[in-house]
Design an enzyme around this catalytic site. Sequence first.
Site, mmCIF file in Angstrom:
data_model
loop_
_atom_site.group_PDB
_atom_site.id
_atom_site.type_symbol
_atom_site.label_atom_id
_atom_site.label_comp_id
_atom_site.label_asym_id
_atom_site.label_seq_id
_atom_site.Cartn_x
_atom_site.Cartn_y
_atom_site.Cartn_z
ATOM 1 C CB ALA A 155 -8.379 9.415 -6.697
ATOM 2 C CG ASP A 156 -3.385 8.876 -2.174
ATOM 3 O OD1 ASP A 156 -3.522 7.657 -1.990
ATOM 4 O OD2 ASP A 156 -2.785 9.615 -1.382
ATOM 5 C CB THR A 157 -8.407 9.744 0.259
ATOM 6 O OG1 THR A 157 -9.270 9.538 -0.849
ATOM 7 C CG2 THR A 157 -9.103 10.572 1.323
#
Length: 82
Positions: free
Chosen positions: A65-67
């Site tokens: 994931a990436d924020t």
Amino acid sequence: KILLVSSSPRRKATLSMVGARFRVIRVDVKEVVTPNPVETAVENATRKALTAKSLMKDEEVALSADTVVFIGSEVLGKPSTR
């Protein structure tokens, strides 16, 4: 079993809370920033997963994931650790 491609303490805590079996790796990828914050997050998460592919065991699935922090359509960058 899940291969968590993230060093995020929150992601580790979430998986632990639901009783998931997982191991954690951190990969170094060149992250990109596009004009679209959703595309930025998806592209960076995809890069992490593809980089981790060679480190996966047969029975594992990768979770990456990436924020990205943004206001409107302006990408501000990564969230702070606080």
